[in-house]
Design an enzyme around this catalytic site. Structure first.
Site, PDB file in Angstrom:
ATOM      1  N   GLY A  11      24.884   0.149  31.717  1.00 38.16           N
ATOM      2  CA  GLY A  11      25.766   0.159  30.549  1.00 38.16           C
ATOM      3  C   GLY A  11      25.602  -1.076  29.680  1.00 38.16           C
TER       4      GLY A  11
ATOM      5  N   LEU B 218       0.836  -1.200   0.000  1.00 40.40           N
ATOM      6  CA  LEU B 218       0.000   0.000   0.000  1.00 40.40           C
ATOM      7  C   LEU B 218       0.873   1.254   0.000  1.00 40.40           C
ATOM      8  CD1 LEU B 218      -2.877   1.326   0.412  1.00 40.40           C
ATOM      9  CD2 LEU B 218      -2.453   1.150   2.872  1.00 40.40           C
TER      10      LEU B 218
ATOM     11  N   GLU C  94       1.398   0.113  10.041  1.00 43.59           N
ATOM     12  CA  GLU C  94      -0.041  -0.183  10.142  1.00 43.59           C
ATOM     13  C   GLU C  94      -0.799   0.938  10.857  1.00 43.59           C
ATOM     14  OE1 GLU C  94      -1.243  -4.185  10.566  1.00 43.59           O
ATOM     15  OE2 GLU C  94       0.678  -4.939   9.824  1.00 43.59           O
TER      16      GLU C  94
ATOM     17  N   THR D 146       0.304   5.092  11.957  1.00 44.26           N
ATOM     18  CA  THR D 146       1.105   5.744  12.996  1.00 44.26           C
ATOM     19  C   THR D 146       0.241   6.030  14.225  1.00 44.26           C
ATOM     20  OG1 THR D 146       0.490   7.898  12.135  1.00 44.26           O
ATOM     21  CG2 THR D 146       2.520   6.931  11.265  1.00 44.26           C
TER      22      THR D 146
END
Lengths: 380, 379
Positions: free
Chosen positions: A340, A125, A363, A365
Site C-alpha cells: 500500500g 520535431l 525518442e 516508441t
C-alpha cells in the site's frame, strides 16, 4: 570481449553518483510534486560538463565517450529522472547534431554556450499530427530571399519552456516527402515564435515540455543546419544516438526502484519475518536485477559501437526497447513490494513507475524500435 | 570496453560452427530416432578440440578460455541441442577433473575425455529424492581398507550409460550436512555400477539420460576427487561453469529459432505478401532478436568474469535464468510463426520447441537461479 570500465569512465560514474545522491535525490520528490524545473542542479550539471558530454573541449564540452555518457545518464536519472531527460535532450538531441552538422559560426553561437551548460537547447520535431511518422509534418519553412519563414506548430517539446535555442524541423519542399525536410536553429525569442503553457505530465515532472507556435517566424539562411532537405537524415541519425541516452535513463529509474525495493524488503516484516525472506519477494527482486543487468549490457554495447563509429541503429533500438520495457516492469514490481505504501505519493516507488512510462514513448516508441530491429533482422 | 570476440575466440566459434554444420547437422534426426549419436561424432568433436575447452593442452585440452567455450557451445546448440548437452557436460567434467584432480587422475581421464575416446563424461549428482536440494542426497560412500564402497541411486544422468568416466557424489559423513559429501571418479563398467532406466524424454533425445544403481560399487581411494568432505564446493563450482554452458546453449537455441523463423517468414506468403511484411510477425522477430542479444550478452559477461578468474556466481545464474526463459519464448514464437507447419516434425522448430524445454530445469531450475540471485542481492 572486455567488459571493464576504464578509470576515466569509473570516475565519471562515481562523480555523477555522488552528485545524484547529494543534489538530486533529496529534491526529486519536491520537483515532481510542483512540476518545478531544477535550475540550480542543471547549472551544476553544466559546470560538471554534463550538458555537452561528447562535445570536444574546444567547443565547451567534456569530450567524453558514449559509454561515459550512458554511465552519467544512468546515475543522474537514478537521482532524478526529470533531470535526466533535461540532460539527455541537451546532449543527444541538441548539442550532438549542432556539433556534427553545424558550421563553425553556428557552433560558436548555438553550441558553445549549450555545451558548457550556460544555455539550454531543445529538439522540435514532433507535431500534433506527426509523431512517429515525421515525414507527415505540417510545419513549413518557406524561402524568401536569404531567409526562411516558418509557420506551424510543434508539441511535447522537452526543455521547450526553458530553452534559449531550438533545433526545429520544417518542410522546405513538401513534394519531396521526407527529403523535403530541413533543420533550423531558432532562438526562442525570435519574432513570430510563441510557446504554449507547460504540459501537465504523468512523470518526469522536473523537466518541462510545451508546444511551440511559429507564425511568420523568419530565420536567416545561416541558421539552417545542414543542407536544404537534410533535415530528416539529421533527425533520424540524432535519434539513433538519443536512444542510448533514454535507454540509460530507463536503467537509472529501474535501479532506483530496485535499490529501494531491496532496502524495504529487508526492513519490512510480515508473518514474523522480513518480507525479503519470502520467495515471492526474493524472486521478484531476482528478476528485477537480472533484467536490469541485461538492459545495461545492451546499453553499453550500443555505446561501444557508437564510440567505434560503427553503425548501431539496431543495437540502439534494442537497448531502448528492452531497457524502457524493463523499466516499467521493474518499477511496477517495486510498487508491489512496497504494498500500500508503494501507491502513496510519500513513497518514491510510485514516482519511479510514473517516470519510467515515458521511456517507451519518446525518442521513438517501442513500436518504432521494433520496426528498426525487425528491418535489420530481415535484411540479415 | 568491447563486446566483440577477439580473433582467436571468433576462430573457435567458427570451428565449432563448421563441425556443427558438417558433422552434427546431417545426423540430428537419426540421433533423435536412435536415442544416441555415434561414437564417430564424439571423436570428431574431440578432434575439433570441443570436448575439453578449459583444460590445459598437456592433458589434451584446447585451452580456449571460457568466452570462446561459450561461443562454441552456442554454435553447437544452434544446430543440435542434444549434442550440445553432451558436449557441455563433458567439458564440465573435464574441467572439474583438471581443476580438482590429482596429476595421475588428470593423466588418466583427461586425454580420453578430450579426444572423445571416452565418448563423454557424466556428472552424477541428482538422485530420485534430491534434485535442487543437494542436502537431501542419500548415496553413501563408506571407507574400506583400500578405498570406498559406494551405495545408492542416481537419476537424470546425462550420458550416464555411455560416459567413460562419471563424477559421483556421495555422503561420506552423514552427520556433517553440506560438508559431508565427497566426489569420486567412477569408470564405466566399474563393478557394482549398473545402468537402470533409460528415460524417455520429450526432447534432446539424441542424448541419453539414465538412472544409475551403485550397489557395493568399490573404488580405490585414488578415485576420490578432492578431499573427503569437499564434494559440495566442487559440485557448486562445476555448476557455476555449467550454468554459463546452459546459458550459451539457450543463446544458440534462440539463434536457431530466429534464423528458422526469419527464413520462413520471408518465404511464406499470406494476404498477398511474405508474412515477414506483417507487423505481427516482424515484431515477433524483433523481440526474438532482443531476447537473443540479452541472453548472449549476459552469457558472455559471466564467461568473461570466469575467464578473468573473478567471482561469477550471480552472473552465471542471471545468464542461465534469462537465457533459458528467453529461449522458451523464442521457440514458442518460432512455432507460432510457422503456423501449422511448426507443429509438425517436418520443420526443425518443433524439435527446437521440445528440446529447449529442459533448459529452465537442468543445472539448476529457474527457481534455484532466482534463489541464488536474490541471496546475492540481499547479502
Amino acid at each position: 570481449m572486455d567488459i571493464e570500465l576504464t578509470d576515466e569512465q569509473r570516475q565519471v560514474r562515481d562523480l555523477c553518483r555522488e552528485f545524484a545522491a547529494k543534489e538530486l535525490r533529496p529534491n526529486a520528490r519536491r520537483w515532481d510534486e510542483h512540476h518545478e524545473f531544477p535550475a540550480e542542479a542543471v547549472r551544476q550539471l553544466g559546470a560538471m560538463g554534463l550538458m555537452g558530454v561528447a562535445i570536444p573541449a574546444e567547443w565547451g564540452g567534456a569530450g567524453m565517450d558514449a559509454v561515459s555518457y550512458a554511465l552519467a545518464m544512468e546515475e543522474i536519472s537514478r537521482g532524478c529522472a526529470g533531470t535526466g531527460v533535461i540532460m539527455s535532450v541537451s546532449n543527444s538531441l541538441y548539442c550532438d547534431p549542432v556539433f556534427k552538422y553545424g558550421t563553425d559560426a553556428q557552433r560558436e553561437r548555438f553550441l558553445r554556450p549549450h555545451a558548457s551548460g550556460a544555455k539550454l537547447g531543445a529538439f522540435a520535431l514532433t507535431e500534433p499530427a506527426s509523431g512517429s511518422d515525421a515525414a507527415e509534418m505540417r510545419t513549413v519553412a518557406v524561402r524568401r530571399g536569404d531567409r526562411y519563414v516558418l509557420d506551424g506548430s510543434k508539441n511535447y517539446i522537452t526543455n521547450g519552456p526553458q530553452a534559449e535555442h531550438l533545433l526545429v524541423f520544417a518542410m522546405t519542399d513538401r513534394s519531396k516527402g521526407h527529403r523535403g525536410i530541413s533543420a533550423f536553429l531558432v532562438p526562442t525569442d525570435a519574432p513570430g515564435l510563441t510557446r504554449g503553457k507547460p504540459d501537465d505530465k504523468v512523470g518526469i515532472r522536473a523537466s518541462g515540455s510545451c508546444s511551440i507556435f511559429f507564425e511568420g517566424c523568419a530565420v536567416e539562411e545561416s541558421q539552417r543546419l545542414g543542407g536544404e532537405g537534410d533535415g530528416f537524415k539529421i533527425a533520424m541519425a540524432t535519434l539513433d544516438g538519443g536512444r542510448i541516452g533514454i535507454a540509460a535513463q530507463a536503467l537509472g529509474i529501474a535501479r532506483a526502484a530496485l535499490e529501494e525495493a531491496v532496502a524495504y524488503a529487508r526492513d519490512r516484516k510480515a508473518f514474523g519475518q522480513p518480507i525479503a525472506q519470502f520467495q515471492a519477494i526474493q524472486f521478484m527482486l531476482a528478476d528485477m536485477a537480472t533484467e536490469l543487468d541485461a538492459a545495461r549490457l545492451l546499453v553499453w554495447r550500443a555505446a561501444t559501437l557508437k564510440d567505434r563509429g560503427v553503425r548501431h541503429s539496431a543495437e540502439s533500438a534494442m537497448a531502448k526497447l528492452y531497457a524502457s520495457e524493463m523499466s516499467e516492469r521493474v518499477t511496477s514490481r517495486a510498487i508491489q513490494i512496497h504494498g500500500g505504501l508503494g501507491y502513496m505519493r510519500e513513497c518514491d516507488a510510485e514516482r519511479h513507475w510514473r517516470d519510467s512510462r515515458i521511456t517507451q514513448i519518446y525518442e521513438g516508441t517501442s513500436e518504432i524500435q521494433r520496426l528498426v530491429i525487425s528491418s535489420a533482422v530481415l535484411k540479415g | 570496453m568491447t563486446f566483440e570476440p577477439t580473433e582467436p575466440q571468433a576462430a573457435v566459434a567458427a570451428a565449432a560452427r563448421a563441425v556443427a554444420r558438417g558433422i552434427l547437422a546431417p545426423q540430428v534426426r537419426a540421433a533423435e530416432r536412435e536415442g544416441r549419436f555415434p561414437d564417430a561424432v564424439m571423436r570428431a568433436l574431440g578432434e575439433a578440440g570441443l570436448l575439453a575447452m578449459n583444460v590445459p593442452s598437456e592433458h589434451g585440452g584446447s585451452e580456449t578460455g571460457a568466452i570462446a567455450a561459450a561461443l562454441a557451445l552456442a554454435e553447437i546448440a544452434a544446430v543440435d541441442l542434444a549434442a550440445s548437452v553432451v558436449v557441455g557436460v563433458t567439458n564440465m567434467v573435464a574441467e572439474t577433473i583438471a581443476r580438482f584432480g590429482t596429476e595421475p587422475q588428470r593423466r588418466r581421464h583427461l586425454p580420453p575425455l578430450a579426444s572423445g575416446a571416452a565418448f563423454a563424461g557424466a556428472f552424477a549428482l541428482s538422485e530420485p529424492g534430491a534434485g535442487s536440494d543437494p542436502a537431501a542426497l542419500t548415496t553413501r560412500a563408506t571407507r574400506t581398507g583400500a578405498g570406498w564402497v559406494i551405495d545408492g541411486e542416481k537419476q537424470w544422468i546425462t550420458s550416464g550409460d555411455l560416459a567413460g568416466v562419471l563424477i559421483v557424489w556421495a555422503r561420506t559423513d552423514p552427520a556433517a550436512g553440506g560438508g559431508g559429501f565427497t566426489a569420486f571418479l567412477v569408470e564405466r563398467g566399474a563393478p557394482g555400477l549398473t545402468v537402470g532406466r533409460h528415460e524417455r524424454k520429450m526432447g534432446i533425445r539424441g542424448s541419453t539420460t539414465v538412472s544409475l544403481v551403485l550397489d557395493r560399487c568399490e573404488v580405490a581411494d585414488e578415485a576420490r576427487l578432492g578431499a573427503p568432505g569437499a564434494g559440495l564446493p566442487i559440485a557448486l563450482a562445476a555448476l557455476d561453469g555449467g550454468r554459463v554452458g546452459i546459458a550459451a546453449q539457450a543463446t544458440g537455441t534462440i539463434r536457431a529459432a530466429l534464423d528458422a523463423s526469419r527464413s520462413y517468414a520471408l518465404e511464406r506468403q499470406a494476404f498477398g505478401r511474405p508474412i515477414a511484411e506483417h507487423q505481427a510477425i516482424a515484431f515477433a522477430l524483433a523481440d526474438m532478436a532482443v531476447d537473443h542479444d540479452t541472453a548472449r550478452l549476459l552469457t558472455l559477461r559471466a564467461a568473461a568474469l570466469k575467464e578473468a578468474g573473478r567471482p561469477f556466481h550471480r552472473e552465471a545464474s542471471m545468464a542461465k535464468l534469462l537465457a533459458s526463459e528467453a529461449a522458451q519464448r523464442a521457440v514458442s514464437r518460432a512455432v507460432q510463426i510457422h503456423g501449422g507447419n511448426g507443429y509438425t516434425e517436418d520443420y526443425p522448430v518443433a524439435r527446437l520447441f521440445r528440446d529447449a524445454r529442459v533448459q529452465t530445469i537442468y543445472e539448476g531450475t529457474s527457481e534455484i537461479q532466482r534463489l541464488v540471485i536474490a541471496r546475492e542481492l540481499l547479502r
